[in-house]
Design a protein around this motif. Structure first.
Motif, PDB file in Angstrom:
ATOM      1  N   GLU A   1      -1.672   6.418   1.390  1.00 49.05           N
ATOM      2  CA  GLU A   1      -2.935   5.699   1.478  1.00 49.05           C
ATOM      3  C   GLU A   1      -3.042   4.929   2.796  1.00 49.05           C
ATOM      4  O   GLU A   1      -4.130   4.760   3.347  1.00 49.05           O
ATOM      5  CB  GLU A   1      -3.060   4.720   0.306  1.00 49.05           C
ATOM      6  CG  GLU A   1      -3.253   5.390  -1.043  1.00 49.05           C
ATOM      7  CD  GLU A   1      -4.629   6.015  -1.180  1.00 49.05           C
ATOM      8  OE1 GLU A   1      -5.566   5.564  -0.485  1.00 49.05           O
ATOM      9  OE2 GLU A   1      -4.773   6.959  -1.972  1.00 49.05           O
TER      10      GLU A   1
ATOM     11  N   ALA B   1      -2.614  -5.076  -3.555  1.00 56.58           N
ATOM     12  CA  ALA B   1      -1.602  -5.306  -2.525  1.00 56.58           C
ATOM     13  C   ALA B   1      -1.601  -6.761  -2.091  1.00 56.58           C
ATOM     14  O   ALA B   1      -2.637  -7.421  -2.076  1.00 56.58           O
ATOM     15  CB  ALA B   1      -1.864  -4.401  -1.320  1.00 56.58           C
TER      16      ALA B   1
ATOM     17  N   ARG C   1     -11.601   2.944  -1.221  1.00 55.13           N
ATOM     18  CA  ARG C   1     -10.306   2.742  -1.850  1.00 55.13           C
ATOM     19  C   ARG C   1     -10.157   1.283  -2.289  1.00 55.13           C
ATOM     20  O   ARG C   1     -10.666   0.364  -1.643  1.00 55.13           O
ATOM     21  CB  ARG C   1      -9.156   3.071  -0.885  1.00 55.13           C
ATOM     22  CG  ARG C   1      -8.937   4.548  -0.631  1.00 55.13           C
ATOM     23  CD  ARG C   1      -8.372   5.255  -1.864  1.00 55.13           C
ATOM     24  NE  ARG C   1      -7.941   6.593  -1.564  1.00 55.13           N
ATOM     25  CZ  ARG C   1      -8.735   7.665  -1.525  1.00 55.13           C
ATOM     26  NH1 ARG C   1     -10.042   7.534  -1.744  1.00 55.13           N
ATOM     27  NH2 ARG C   1      -8.239   8.859  -1.247  1.00 55.13           N
TER      28      ARG C   1
ATOM     29  N   ILE D   1       0.849  -1.190   0.000  1.00 56.87           N
ATOM     30  CA  ILE D   1       0.000   0.000   0.000  1.00 56.87           C
ATOM     31  C   ILE D   1       0.886   1.241   0.000  1.00 56.87           C
ATOM     32  O   ILE D   1       1.869   1.310   0.741  1.00 56.87           O
ATOM     33  CB  ILE D   1      -0.914   0.018   1.241  1.00 56.87           C
ATOM     34  CG1 ILE D   1      -1.797  -1.233   1.275  1.00 56.87           C
ATOM     35  CG2 ILE D   1      -1.780   1.270   1.250  1.00 56.87           C
ATOM     36  CD1 ILE D   1      -2.640  -1.346   2.533  1.00 56.87           C
TER      37      ILE D   1
ATOM     38  N   ALA E   1       0.796  -5.936   3.116  1.00 54.97           N
ATOM     39  CA  ALA E   1      -0.046  -4.828   3.552  1.00 54.97           C
ATOM     40  C   ALA E   1      -0.347  -4.897   5.048  1.00 54.97           C
ATOM     41  O   ALA E   1      -0.338  -3.873   5.749  1.00 54.97           O
ATOM     42  CB  ALA E   1      -1.339  -4.820   2.752  1.00 54.97           C
TER      43      ALA E   1
ATOM     44  N   MET F   1      -8.957  -4.701  -0.590  1.00 49.37           N
ATOM     45  CA  MET F   1      -7.545  -5.033  -0.783  1.00 49.37           C
ATOM     46  C   MET F   1      -7.423  -6.433  -1.370  1.00 49.37           C
ATOM     47  O   MET F   1      -7.966  -7.391  -0.824  1.00 49.37           O
ATOM     48  CB  MET F   1      -6.815  -4.966   0.558  1.00 49.37           C
ATOM     49  CG  MET F   1      -5.322  -5.226   0.501  1.00 49.37           C
ATOM     50  SD  MET F   1      -4.636  -5.463   2.164  1.00 49.37           S
ATOM     51  CE  MET F   1      -5.172  -3.970   2.988  1.00 49.37           C
TER      52      MET F   1
ATOM     53  N   TYR G   1      -7.004  -1.331  -3.229  1.00 52.04           N
ATOM     54  CA  TYR G   1      -5.552  -1.488  -3.166  1.00 52.04           C
ATOM     55  C   TYR G   1      -5.128  -2.781  -3.848  1.00 52.04           C
ATOM     56  O   TYR G   1      -5.610  -3.866  -3.491  1.00 52.04           O
ATOM     57  CB  TYR G   1      -5.076  -1.521  -1.718  1.00 52.04           C
ATOM     58  CG  TYR G   1      -5.354  -0.261  -0.936  1.00 52.04           C
ATOM     59  CD1 TYR G   1      -5.114   0.999  -1.484  1.00 52.04           C
ATOM     60  CD2 TYR G   1      -5.866  -0.336   0.361  1.00 52.04           C
ATOM     61  CE1 TYR G   1      -5.367   2.152  -0.768  1.00 52.04           C
ATOM     62  CE2 TYR G   1      -6.122   0.813   1.095  1.00 52.04           C
ATOM     63  CZ  TYR G   1      -5.878   2.055   0.524  1.00 52.04           C
ATOM     64  OH  TYR G   1      -6.139   3.203   1.238  1.00 52.04           O
TER      65      TYR G   1
ATOM     66  N   TYR H   1     -13.066  -0.603   2.439  1.00 50.47           N
ATOM     67  CA  TYR H   1     -11.758  -0.618   1.785  1.00 50.47           C
ATOM     68  C   TYR H   1     -11.567  -2.013   1.199  1.00 50.47           C
ATOM     69  O   TYR H   1     -11.830  -3.019   1.876  1.00 50.47           O
ATOM     70  CB  TYR H   1     -10.640  -0.329   2.785  1.00 50.47           C
ATOM     71  CG  TYR H   1     -10.430   1.138   3.091  1.00 50.47           C
ATOM     72  CD1 TYR H   1      -9.341   1.823   2.559  1.00 50.47           C
ATOM     73  CD2 TYR H   1     -11.309   1.829   3.919  1.00 50.47           C
ATOM     74  CE1 TYR H   1      -9.130   3.170   2.840  1.00 50.47           C
ATOM     75  CE2 TYR H   1     -11.103   3.175   4.210  1.00 50.47           C
ATOM     76  CZ  TYR H   1     -10.022   3.833   3.661  1.00 50.47           C
ATOM     77  OH  TYR H   1      -9.822   5.171   3.947  1.00 50.47           O
TER      78      TYR H   1
END
Length: 587
Positions: A208, A334, A330, A204, A339, A312, A332, A310
């Protein structure tokens, strides 16, 4: 005897250099160069990957799939031209959707027919198996596909293919080569393998990271949802550390790994297709989705409009899924372990301690305890019927930290994950996708990857038949890879019935109880394994026999012999009758 150095030998050398241990193979008329190179290597004592002869391609790919899941190392699958490629079937879907690295090699029909080159066409099948776009058969399911056209750069192609397969998000790759090319004399190429490593894990961005932590710390009811974070065993420990620091509960949605220890008080259960709203998802004001394709099904289960999400994942856009969206603050791209290490480092620096966290911890512990008490009630023995919950609880009693579960229970996924209560990283595996029949080959592959493990395979009767059990159990005996299969047998395909009821709960199919999923007349499924692979075979219809049968079958596996228990749950028809009787009693 041909003793020259060919494309085939260079190809096999490249696989050996890359750390491939096994060639799960179904050879055909397009592989003379490969077979000659293997024979020569054996004669002169040259080390190459071991051939595992697989009588069915689906089994070969399923075995390579699970081997990679257990070991972390991609293996190779060899198949015959376009016919063998198509016979990989649903295994292609599984490897692609399950993000599993594997290299598939297929020959192709010779491109000369009058003896111009060694390997020219000499069998009628070479014309019939010549198709316009063999690679196109698999292109929608591959991270990379290519054709070997010369031996001068075959090693580079192999290492590039495996580099792509092993880079996040991982997945299958496909190479093909005609007989003439694989027979071609070539010069030896030396490869420095350290220059062909997978890409480094994505993280990340620092700016952020601070935004995520800021929103997280303001949340009163945060939640983590995950499905396949456990594909990396080390990520599990980082997730536990993260959740315990801030008292964040975890829900596993459609899991195909052990993602968070079921015994941890912050573990709050599993969800699959049940048409109900998950209360923790509904109440959450902040959700961190980590490694999950389907964290919830919006039709009947989703967060509130005010919840901050969020997302990820190593593939956060799901470009391979034409319809997919989870509106999030968001996204990500990742690696979960990387992360979470970033988050844990920042949280430790902040040294966050306040009464709200401890109050939340106690609330979640109470939720966890109540949930487990309900689960225990579901596991109770009945002398009238064998339930999936009871069978699973009995299997759990056989398990220890050295047991590996291969799970393709389909309509019993919910009960199997719930009642197995797995807590060791890597202790349970699913295909990660929907191509039925993965379970048998996967059990063999998992056992080959780690012979110290006791492997237990859970499957329904439908997915057992899809698995080509005759091939699976021949393979199990030949390569000394014993495992226990437990068939949750309801004598039909329950999932299509459930799907129909999900769309037409009061429809004519329900009214007439006609779903075209009944397996009548019933096959004696365990006897297939006994005939093909000498397996211990037993059908269990009496609830009082379940524990004793499981213990006896597991002892057979411990002694080196595969075992299959065909356990009769209520049939689809019996379930319908039981439901009708209960409704009548209620009225």
């Amino acid at each position: 005897m041909q003793s020259n150095y060919t494309t085939s030998m260079a190809f096999l050398e490249a696989l050996q250099e890359a750390g491939v241990s096994y060639l799960f193979s179904n050879f055909g008329s397009d592989h003379p160069g490969i077979l000659e190179a293997l024979a020569l290597a054996k004669q002169v004592g040259k080390k190459l990957p071991q051939v595992i002869t697989c009588p069915h391609e689906m089994v070969a790919l399923s075995a390579a799939h699970a081997y990679a899941q257990v070991s972390g190392k991609p293996q190779a699958v060899f198949v015959h031209v376009e016919c063998g490629t198509q016979n990989l079937g649903a295994g292609l879907h599984n490897a692609w959707k399950g993000r599993v690295p594997v290299l598939i090699f297929a020959g192709s029909s010779p491109f000369t027919q009058e003896g111009e080159l060694l390997g020219s066409r000499n069998e009628f099948i070479h014309w019939i198996q010549d198709v316009p776009d063999q690679r196109g058969i698999v292109r929608g399911y591959m991270k990379y596909d290519n054709e070997i056209r010369t031996g001068t750069n075959v090693k580079q192609l192999v290492h590039r293919a495996l580099q792509i397969a092993s880079s996040s998000p991982k997945g299958p790759v496909y190479l093909m080569g005609a007989r003439e090319v694989m027979e071609e004399e070539t010069s030896r190429v030396e490869i420095q393998t350290e220059r062909w490593q997978p890409i480094s894990a994505p993280a990340i961005a620092p700016n952020e990271l601070s935004l995520l932590i800021q929103d997280l710390l303001q949340a009163k009811t945060p939640l983590v949802v995950t499905s396949y974070l456990g594909k990396n065993k080390d990520a599990v420990a980082e997730l536990v550390k993260f959740c315990e620091a801030l008292a964040i509960p975890v829900v596993e949605s459609v899991p195909n790994y052990m993602n968070f220890p079921s015994t941890n008080p912050l573990h709050c259960g599993y969800q699959w297709n049940s048409p109900v709203q998950n209360d923790l998802i509904e109440e959450a004001d902040f959700i961190l989705v980590i490694d999950s394709d389907v964290p919830w099904i919006p039709l009947f289960n989703k967060p509130s409009e005010d919840c901050i999400v969020y997302y990820m994942d190593d593939d956060p856009l799901k470009e391979g899924m034409p319809l997919w969206y989870i509106p999030s603050k968001r996204f990500y791209k990742a690696d979960a372990e990387t992360a979470l290490m970033q988050l844990n480092k920042e949280i430790s620096i902040l040294n966050i301690q306040h009464a709200g966290i401890e109050k939340r911890r106690e609330k979640i512990k109470a939720y966890h305890a109540k949930q487990r008490a309900q689960w225990e009630q579901q596991e109770q023995f009945s002398d009238e019927v064998i339930t999936a919950e009871y069978v699973t609880a009995c299997i759990r009693e056989l398990c220890d930290e050295n047991t590996l579960i291969i799970n393709e229970g389909i309509s019993n996924y919910q009960s199997s994950y719930t009642h197995l209560k797995r807590s060791e990283p890597g202790s349970i595996l699913g295909s990660g996708a929907g191509g039925l029949g993965w379970n048998g080959g996967a059990a063999v592959g998992a056992k080959l990857a780690d012979p110290t493990k006791d492997v237990i395979c859970i499957t329904g009767d439908g997915s057992y038949m899809f698995s080509v059990p005759s091939s699976v159990h021949w393979l199990s005996r030949k390569y000394n890879a014993p495992f226990l299969t437990v068939i949750y047998n309801n004598r039909g395909w329950k999932s299509p019935k459930l799907s129909t009821l999900g769309v037409h709960p009061d429809g004519i199919a329900n009214e007439t109880n006609e779903f075209y999923v009944d397996f009548t007349p019933h096959a004696n499924l365990s006897k297939v394994a006994e005939a093909a692979g000498g397996a211990y075979a037993r059908k269990v219809e009496n609830p009082e026999e379940v524990k004793e049968a499981l213990e006896e079958a597991f002892a057979a596996v411990k002694s080196g012999r595969s075992a299959v228990l065909d356990i009769y749950l209520p049939s689809i028809q019996e379930e319908t009758n039981m439901k009708a009787g209960n409704e009548h009693a209620t009225v």
